[in-house]
Write an enzyme that holds these catalytic residues in place. Structure first.
Site, PDB file in Angstrom:
ATOM      1  N   LYS A   1       0.845  -1.202   0.000  1.00 50.54           N
ATOM      2  CA  LYS A   1       0.000   0.000   0.000  1.00 50.54           C
ATOM      3  C   LYS A   1       0.878   1.250   0.000  1.00 50.54           C
ATOM      4  O   LYS A   1       2.084   1.170   0.264  1.00 50.54           O
ATOM      5  CB  LYS A   1      -0.901  -0.014   1.239  1.00 50.54           C
ATOM      6  CG  LYS A   1      -0.136   0.008   2.564  1.00 50.54           C
ATOM      7  CD  LYS A   1      -1.043  -0.320   3.742  1.00 50.54           C
ATOM      8  CE  LYS A   1      -0.277  -0.275   5.055  1.00 50.54           C
ATOM      9  NZ  LYS A   1      -1.106  -0.730   6.180  1.00 50.54           N
TER      10      LYS A   1
ATOM     11  N   TYR B   1      15.439  30.751   7.505  1.00 53.86           N
ATOM     12  CA  TYR B   1      14.249  31.486   7.952  1.00 53.86           C
ATOM     13  C   TYR B   1      14.294  31.716   9.456  1.00 53.86           C
ATOM     14  O   TYR B   1      14.629  30.804  10.219  1.00 53.86           O
ATOM     15  CB  TYR B   1      12.986  30.700   7.619  1.00 53.86           C
ATOM     16  CG  TYR B   1      12.571  30.814   6.175  1.00 53.86           C
ATOM     17  CD1 TYR B   1      12.177  32.033   5.632  1.00 53.86           C
ATOM     18  CD2 TYR B   1      12.555  29.688   5.351  1.00 53.86           C
ATOM     19  CE1 TYR B   1      11.790  32.134   4.309  1.00 53.86           C
ATOM     20  CE2 TYR B   1      12.173  29.770   4.029  1.00 53.86           C
ATOM     21  CZ  TYR B   1      11.786  31.003   3.505  1.00 53.86           C
ATOM     22  OH  TYR B   1      11.408  31.096   2.197  1.00 53.86           O
TER      23      TYR B   1
ATOM     24  N   ARG C   1     -10.416  -0.217  14.764  1.00 60.06           N
ATOM     25  CA  ARG C   1     -10.109   0.535  13.549  1.00 60.06           C
ATOM     26  C   ARG C   1     -10.954   0.017  12.391  1.00 60.06           C
ATOM     27  O   ARG C   1     -11.743   0.752  11.815  1.00 60.06           O
ATOM     28  CB  ARG C   1      -8.611   0.437  13.233  1.00 60.06           C
ATOM     29  CG  ARG C   1      -8.194   1.294  12.077  1.00 60.06           C
ATOM     30  CD  ARG C   1      -6.696   1.307  11.841  1.00 60.06           C
ATOM     31  NE  ARG C   1      -6.175   0.058  11.297  1.00 60.06           N
ATOM     32  CZ  ARG C   1      -4.952  -0.066  10.762  1.00 60.06           C
ATOM     33  NH1 ARG C   1      -4.145   0.973  10.705  1.00 60.06           N
ATOM     34  NH2 ARG C   1      -4.539  -1.235  10.303  1.00 60.06           N
TER      35      ARG C   1
ATOM     36  N   MET D   1      11.494  24.761   2.149  1.00 61.43           N
ATOM     37  CA  MET D   1      10.707  23.844   1.327  1.00 61.43           C
ATOM     38  C   MET D   1      11.593  22.999   0.413  1.00 61.43           C
ATOM     39  O   MET D   1      11.372  21.797   0.254  1.00 61.43           O
ATOM     40  CB  MET D   1       9.698  24.631   0.481  1.00 61.43           C
ATOM     41  CG  MET D   1       8.750  23.747  -0.302  1.00 61.43           C
ATOM     42  SD  MET D   1       7.612  24.656  -1.357  1.00 61.43           S
ATOM     43  CE  MET D   1       6.573  25.477  -0.158  1.00 61.43           C
TER      44      MET D   1
HETATM   45  C1  LIG Z   1      -0.326  -1.710   6.865  1.00 57.22           C
HETATM   46  C2  LIG Z   1      -0.881  -3.018   7.251  1.00 57.22           C
HETATM   47  C3  LIG Z   1      -0.070  -4.150   7.303  1.00 57.22           C
HETATM   48  C4  LIG Z   1       1.428  -4.065   7.171  1.00 57.22           C
HETATM   49  O1  LIG Z   1       1.924  -3.519   8.365  1.00 57.22           O
HETATM   50  P1  LIG Z   1       3.486  -3.390   8.665  1.00 57.22           P
HETATM   51  O2  LIG Z   1       3.542  -2.978  10.077  1.00 57.22           O
HETATM   52  O3  LIG Z   1       3.991  -2.334   7.740  1.00 57.22           O
HETATM   53  O4  LIG Z   1       4.106  -4.707   8.402  1.00 57.22           O
HETATM   54  C5  LIG Z   1      -0.650  -5.384   7.544  1.00 57.22           C
HETATM   55  N1  LIG Z   1      -1.978  -5.484   7.755  1.00 57.22           N
HETATM   56  C6  LIG Z   1      -2.800  -4.416   7.750  1.00 57.22           C
HETATM   57  C7  LIG Z   1      -4.246  -4.610   8.014  1.00 57.22           C
HETATM   58  C8  LIG Z   1      -2.278  -3.142   7.519  1.00 57.22           C
HETATM   59  O5  LIG Z   1      -3.083  -2.078   7.547  1.00 57.22           O
END
Ligand SMILES: *Cc1c(COP(=O)(O)O)cnc(C)c1O
Length: 385
Positions: free
Chosen positions: A52, A273, A151, A321
Site C-alpha cells: 500500500k 528562515y 479501527r 521547502m
Molecule cells: C499496513 C498493514 C499491514 C502491514 O503492516 P506493517 O507494520 O507495515 O508490516 C498489515 N496489515 C494491515 C491490516 C495493515 O493495515
C-alpha cells in the site's frame, strides 16, 4: 556513483540524475532478502506482501514484481485504485487484497479489476452479497474481525446481525479471515495475546478458513501469531519490527542530496528562515537540495544530521521547502564543493534513526519521501522492464 553500487544493474526513474537535486536509491535486492528473512521466520505460513501507499513510497510497480520473483503470491493495498494500478505489474494468478474494501457502489470495480476486497462492516458484506447474487456466482473476499484495535472489522455484535439475517454470508467465498494487532511492536504488551484469543473465539462462529493476524512486528512475536498467512510491509522496506531489539532487516533506501552552494559565515550572520541559527564562530555552511517538500521533516532541524561517508555533519537553522543548511566546517573542503552529495538516509543512519531525530516512526519517513528525486533501483543481475 559509489563503487559498491557501480557493479549492480541500475534501473532508473524520476528525474534525470544529472539534473535532480537528490537521488533516492532503492535496493530491490535488500527488499528481496528481507522478504526471505520474514518468510523463513514464518515458515509454514504463506508470506504475503503489503505494498500500500506505493510500497511505502518506494514504488509498487518496481517493488511488487521483485517480491513476486522472491515468491510472493498475495499482495495487500489499502485502496481500490492502488489495486488497479498494481494489477498489471503482478501475475494474473497473484491475489491482490484491498484492505479498505469497496466504498458503497464500487463493488463491481473490484470484480472488474480482479481485486479481492477485505470486508470490514455489515454494510460491505451486504453489498458484496448483493453483487454475488446479481452475478449469479460466489465472490471471494477476506473478512476482517475487530479484535481490539477499534479501527476496521466486524465486532461480535456485527456477527450476531449477520447470523440473524437469513441471507447471511450467502454468495461470499470467505477466502481469508483476518485481524490486525495494535501493540505488536512491544513484545511485552499483553494486548497481542488478548487479540489473538479474541480472534480465535470469533472464528469459532464460522467454518474454518485461512487465518491471518500478523503484520511485520507480529511475525516477530512468535509462531503462535503466524496462523496461515502473514502480512509484512515495513520490515520488507528495512524498518525495525521491534523498537527495542537490534534490527534484523537489511537497509533498503539511501537518500543523497546535492550541495548547491557553500559559504563562510561568522558571528554576525544568521542562517535560514527566522535566522534561528547564529554561528558562535566562523563556520562553513552548505545549502543542499532537499527540504520539507521532499519529505525532510522540519522537526529534524533540532537534531538532524547529514553524512559525508562516515562523518556526521549537523543540519543547522530551519528546513526550507526545497533546501536546508548543513555545517560542513569539519568536512574536507574538496569533498564538499557544490555538486557533491551528502547522505540524508543511508548506511550510517537509516530510516529508524532519522525517525527518532524527527520524533516519528520509520513508516512516516518512508511514506513522506518526495517525488522530486532521481530514483535508482538496484537489482543485481535481474533485468527489470
Ligand atoms: C499496513 C498493514 C499491514 C502491514 O503492516 P506493517 O507494520 O507495515 O508490516 C498489515 N496489515 C494491515 C491490516 C495493515 O493495515
Amino acid at each position: 556513483m559509489p563503487h559498491s553500487l557501480s557493479a549492480l544493474h541500475l534501473s532508473e526513474a524520476g528525474w534525470p540524475r544529472a539534473r535532480a537535486g537528490a537521488t533516492l536509491t532503492i535496493d530491490l535486492d535488500a527488499i528481496r532478502a528481507n522478504y526471505r528473512t520474514v518468510c523463513a521466520l514464518a515458515a509454514g505460513a504463506e508470506c504475503a506482501a503489503v505494498v500500500k501507499a506505493d510500497a511505502y513510497g518506494l514504488g509498487a510497480a518496481r517493488v511488487a514484481p521483485m517480491l513476486e520473483r522472491a515468491g510472493a503470491r498475495t499482495f495487500f493495498v489499502a485502496h481500490i485504485d492502488e489495486g488497479i494500478a498494481l494489477r498489471p505489474h503482478v501475475a494474473p494468478t497473484s491475489r491482490i487484497f484491498v484492505l479498505h474494501g469497496p466504498l458503497a457502489g464500487a463493488e463491481a470495480d473490484c470484480v472488474r479489476h480482479d481485486l479481492v476486497p477485505v470486508l470490514n462492516s455489515v454494510e460491505q458484506i451486504g453489498a458484496w452479497r448483493a453483487l454475488a447474487h446479481e452475478l449469479g456466482r460466489a465472490l471471494p473476499a477476506a473478512v476482517q474481525f475487530d479484535t481490539g484495535m477499534s479501527r476496521f472489522g466486524l465486532s461480535e455484535q456485527d456477527l450476531d446481525r449477520i447470523d440473524a439475517d437469513p441471507a447471511g454470508w450467502r454468495g461470499i467465498d470467505r477466502c481469508l479471515v483476518m485481524s490486525h494487532l495494535a501493540c505488536a511492536d512491544d513484545p511485552s504488551d499483553p494486548a497481542s495475546a488478548h487479540q489473538r484469543e479474541r480472534l480465535l473465539a470469533m472464528c469459532t462462529r464460522l467454518p474454518a478458513r485461512p487465518l491471518s493476524l500478523a503484520a511485520s512486528s507480529g511475525i516477530f512475536l512468535g509462531p503462535e501469531f503466524h496462523f496461515d498467512l502473514v502480512r509484512p510491509g515495513a520490515a520488507l522496506y528495512g524498518v525495525a519490527p521491534n523498537a527495542t531489539a537490534p534490527n534484523p532487516m537489511r537497509p533498503v533506501v539511501r537518500l543523497q542530496a546535492r550541495i548547491l552552494q557553500t559559504r563562510t559565515v561568522g558571528p554576525t550572520d544568521g542562517v535560514g528562515y527566522g535566522l534561528t541559527y547564529r554561528p558562535a564562530g566562523t563556520r562553513r555552511i552548505a545549502t543542499i537540495a532537499a527540504g520539507y517538500a521532499d519529505g525532510i521533516m522540519r522537526r529534524v532541524a533540532h537534531d538532524g544530521r547529514a553524512w559525508l561517508g562516515a562523518q556526521s555533519l549537523p543540519i543547522v537553522g530551519r528546513i526550507s521547502m526545497d533546501s536546508m543548511a548543513v555545517d560542513i566546517t569539519d568536512a574536507p573542503e574538496p569533498l564538499t564543493a557544490p555538486g557533491a552529495m551528502l547522505d540524508l538516509l543511508g548506511p550510517q543512519h537509516g530510516v529508524d534513526e532519522v525517525a527518532r531525530a524527527a520524533g516519528t516512526i520509520g513508516y512516516e519517513i518512508l511514506t513522506s519521501l518526495g517525488h522530486r528525486y532521481h530514483r535508482a533501483y538496484v537489482a543485481d543481475g535481474v533485468a527489470l522492464s
